[in-house]
Design a protein around this motif. Structure first.
Motif, PDB file in Angstrom:
ATOM      1  N   VAL A 110     105.599  26.502  44.821  1.00 31.84           N
ATOM      2  CA  VAL A 110     105.912  27.414  44.351  1.00 31.84           C
ATOM      3  C   VAL A 110     107.494  26.729  43.864  1.00 31.84           C
ATOM      4  N   ARG A 111     108.333  26.047  44.964  1.00 30.36           N
ATOM      5  CA  ARG A 111     109.404  25.666  44.941  1.00 30.36           C
ATOM      6  C   ARG A 111     110.374  26.485  44.765  1.00 30.36           C
ATOM      7  N   SER A 112     110.394  27.757  45.191  1.00 33.69           N
ATOM      8  CA  SER A 112     111.620  28.858  45.308  1.00 33.69           C
ATOM      9  C   SER A 112     110.866  30.133  46.470  1.00 33.69           C
ATOM     10  N   GLU A 113     112.311  29.981  47.354  1.00 28.00           N
ATOM     11  CA  GLU A 113     111.750  30.969  48.721  1.00 28.00           C
ATOM     12  C   GLU A 113     112.349  31.910  48.401  1.00 28.00           C
ATOM     13  N   MET A 114     112.084  32.689  47.084  1.00 25.16           N
ATOM     14  CA  MET A 114     112.062  34.011  47.399  1.00 25.16           C
ATOM     15  C   MET A 114     110.803  34.191  46.303  1.00 25.16           C
ATOM     16  N   ILE A 115     110.050  33.319  45.665  1.00 23.80           N
ATOM     17  CA  ILE A 115     108.949  33.651  45.250  1.00 23.80           C
ATOM     18  C   ILE A 115     107.626  33.694  46.388  1.00 23.80           C
ATOM     19  N   ALA A 116     108.174  32.525  47.164  1.00 28.30           N
ATOM     20  CA  ALA A 116     107.437  32.218  48.205  1.00 28.30           C
ATOM     21  C   ALA A 116     107.259  33.096  48.841  1.00 28.30           C
ATOM     22  N   GLU A 117     108.182  33.689  48.831  1.00 31.01           N
ATOM     23  CA  GLU A 117     107.689  35.048  50.254  1.00 31.01           C
ATOM     24  C   GLU A 117     106.951  35.338  50.101  1.00 31.01           C
ATOM     25  N   ASP A 118     106.928  36.153  48.427  1.00 31.85           N
ATOM     26  CA  ASP A 118     106.415  37.198  47.444  1.00 31.85           C
ATOM     27  C   ASP A 118     104.950  36.963  47.715  1.00 31.85           C
ATOM     28  N   VAL A 119     104.661  35.680  46.457  1.00 31.81           N
ATOM     29  CA  VAL A 119     103.289  34.803  47.193  1.00 31.81           C
ATOM     30  C   VAL A 119     103.030  35.174  48.304  1.00 31.81           C
ATOM     31  N   THR A 130      90.689  28.030  56.684  1.00 34.39           N
ATOM     32  CA  THR A 130      90.731  27.424  55.444  1.00 34.39           C
ATOM     33  C   THR A 130      90.147  27.918  53.883  1.00 34.39           C
ATOM     34  N   TRP A 131      89.561  28.772  55.087  1.00 36.13           N
ATOM     35  CA  TRP A 131      88.972  30.248  54.283  1.00 36.13           C
ATOM     36  C   TRP A 131      90.576  31.162  53.289  1.00 36.13           C
ATOM     37  N   MET A 132      91.423  30.970  54.647  1.00 33.78           N
ATOM     38  CA  MET A 132      92.590  31.979  53.990  1.00 33.78           C
ATOM     39  C   MET A 132      94.365  30.921  53.422  1.00 33.78           C
ATOM     40  N   LEU A 133      94.180  29.372  53.393  1.00 38.63           N
ATOM     41  CA  LEU A 133      94.578  28.601  52.544  1.00 38.63           C
ATOM     42  C   LEU A 133      93.860  28.613  51.262  1.00 38.63           C
ATOM     43  N   ASN A 134      92.643  28.655  50.495  1.00 41.67           N
ATOM     44  CA  ASN A 134      92.428  28.430  49.516  1.00 41.67           C
ATOM     45  C   ASN A 134      92.749  29.870  48.970  1.00 41.67           C
ATOM     46  N   ILE A 135      92.884  30.692  49.511  1.00 42.14           N
ATOM     47  CA  ILE A 135      92.808  32.398  49.014  1.00 42.14           C
ATOM     48  C   ILE A 135      94.876  32.239  49.217  1.00 42.14           C
ATOM     49  N   THR A 136      95.210  31.549  49.646  1.00 43.02           N
ATOM     50  CA  THR A 136      96.961  32.028  49.856  1.00 43.02           C
ATOM     51  C   THR A 136      97.480  30.177  48.422  1.00 43.02           C
ATOM     52  N   ARG A 137      96.562  29.158  48.060  1.00 42.07           N
ATOM     53  CA  ARG A 137      97.118  27.697  47.136  1.00 42.07           C
ATOM     54  C   ARG A 137      97.245  29.354  46.032  1.00 42.07           C
ATOM     55  N   ASN A 138      95.308  30.017  46.188  1.00 46.84           N
ATOM     56  CA  ASN A 138      95.420  30.283  44.628  1.00 46.84           C
ATOM     57  C   ASN A 138      96.341  31.203  44.068  1.00 46.84           C
ATOM     58  N   THR A 139      96.741  32.046  44.762  1.00 48.23           N
ATOM     59  CA  THR A 139      97.595  32.906  44.943  1.00 48.23           C
ATOM     60  C   THR A 139      98.939  32.240  44.100  1.00 48.23           C
ATOM     61  N   ALA A 140      99.327  31.227  44.921  1.00 51.76           N
ATOM     62  CA  ALA A 140     100.645  30.470  44.605  1.00 51.76           C
ATOM     63  C   ALA A 140     100.680  29.462  43.090  1.00 51.76           C
ATOM     64  N   TYR A 197     103.193  29.598  55.046  1.00 53.35           N
ATOM     65  CA  TYR A 197     104.034  29.920  54.218  1.00 53.35           C
ATOM     66  C   TYR A 197     104.627  27.870  53.205  1.00 53.35           C
ATOM     67  N   GLY A 198     104.492  27.249  54.004  1.00 51.49           N
ATOM     68  CA  GLY A 198     104.940  25.851  54.196  1.00 51.49           C
ATOM     69  C   GLY A 198     104.377  25.329  52.654  1.00 51.49           C
ATOM     70  N   ILE A 199     103.215  25.954  52.616  1.00 54.73           N
ATOM     71  CA  ILE A 199     102.339  24.647  51.134  1.00 54.73           C
ATOM     72  C   ILE A 199     102.558  25.918  49.712  1.00 54.73           C
ATOM     73  N   VAL A 200     102.588  27.381  50.937  1.00 54.49           N
ATOM     74  CA  VAL A 200     103.300  28.068  48.928  1.00 54.49           C
ATOM     75  C   VAL A 200     104.363  27.142  49.022  1.00 54.49           C
ATOM     76  N   LEU A 201     105.782  26.853  49.448  1.00 48.85           N
ATOM     77  CA  LEU A 201     107.067  26.715  49.156  1.00 48.85           C
ATOM     78  C   LEU A 201     106.532  25.195  48.429  1.00 48.85           C
ATOM     79  N   ASP A 240      98.258  30.705  40.381  1.00 54.91           N
ATOM     80  CA  ASP A 240      98.780  31.620  39.465  1.00 54.91           C
ATOM     81  C   ASP A 240      99.911  31.906  39.415  1.00 54.91           C
ATOM     82  N   LYS A 241     100.474  32.241  40.484  1.00 54.64           N
ATOM     83  CA  LYS A 241     101.741  33.256  40.154  1.00 54.64           C
ATOM     84  C   LYS A 241     102.606  31.836  39.338  1.00 54.64           C
ATOM     85  N   LEU A 242     102.343  30.579  39.628  1.00 58.10           N
ATOM     86  CA  LEU A 242     103.447  29.754  39.190  1.00 58.10           C
ATOM     87  C   LEU A 242     102.808  28.996  37.488  1.00 58.10           C
ATOM     88  N   ARG A 243     101.478  29.377  37.476  1.00 61.64           N
ATOM     89  CA  ARG A 243     101.219  29.998  35.715  1.00 61.64           C
ATOM     90  C   ARG A 243     101.226  30.973  35.264  1.00 61.64           C
TER      91      ARG A 243
END
Length: 175
Positions: A32-41, A65-75, A25-29, A77-80
């Motif tokens: 994306v810089r939004s708590e609401m979006i971070a929770e969704d991501v 690391t595997w989970m981090l890559n999936i999460t980071r890519n999801t974030a 969650y901390g990495i996603v936040l 993608d959401k941002l883009r």
């Protein structure tokens, strides 16, 4: 826990969320810089982790690391997707004036491109696809997608004057 994840044991995903959720969650936040979006991501990322659990290969890296890559890519993608659909994110907006594409004739200029370039630009810029999604959609290699984007942007750049240079930064930020 890995075996349970790969077998889609419901207790495994809960345990993984409890153990890794706060760090992810901390990495996603930060992305994306939004708590609401971070929770969704984060929720979307854990769904992907759950669905792709069978593809985890311990010889290629740690579970985190595997989970981090999936999460980071999801974030990312959401941002883009959000940036391309709306506007540049507030943290990237400084120094750029938001110029509607119909006011500068971008749509008509894109329509003048060869079909293969126009299609890639349409998917990425106007529909919010990532380059990887375009690769899957058009069934062409990632390198081809990148080349087509680069060529299309070069051609479009020739058309527009320096006064619209921020549009090019916008395009480049989402790609």
């Amino acid at each position: 826990m890995i075996k349970q994840l790969q077998e889609q044991n419901k207790q495994a995903i809960g345990a993984l969320y409890d153990q890794y959720g706060p760090a992810l969650y901390g990495i996603v936040l930060k992305i994306v810089r939004s708590e609401m979006i971070a929770e969704d991501v984060l929720q979307e990322a854990f769904v992907k982790i759950w669905k792709k659990g069978h593809s985890y290969n311990p010889s290629k890296g740690t579970l985190f690391t595997w989970m981090l890559n999936i999460t980071r890519n999801t974030a990312i993608d959401k941002l883009r997707t959000e940036e391309s659909r709306n506007r540049i994110a507030p943290n990237q907006q400084e120094g750029f004036s938001e110029i509607p594409t119909d006011h500068i004739g971008l749509n008509s200029q894109v329509n003048k491109l060869e079909e293969k370039y126009r299609h890639v630009i349409d998917l990425i810029y106007f529909k919010g696809y990532t380059q990887e999604e375009v690769t899957e959609e058009l069934n062409i290699p990632l390198g081809t997608v990148k080349s087509r984007v680069r060529i299309a942007l070069r051609e479009l750049r020739k058309v527009f004057s320096v006064q619209y240079s921020s549009v090019w930064w916008c395009l480049l930020l989402i790609m």
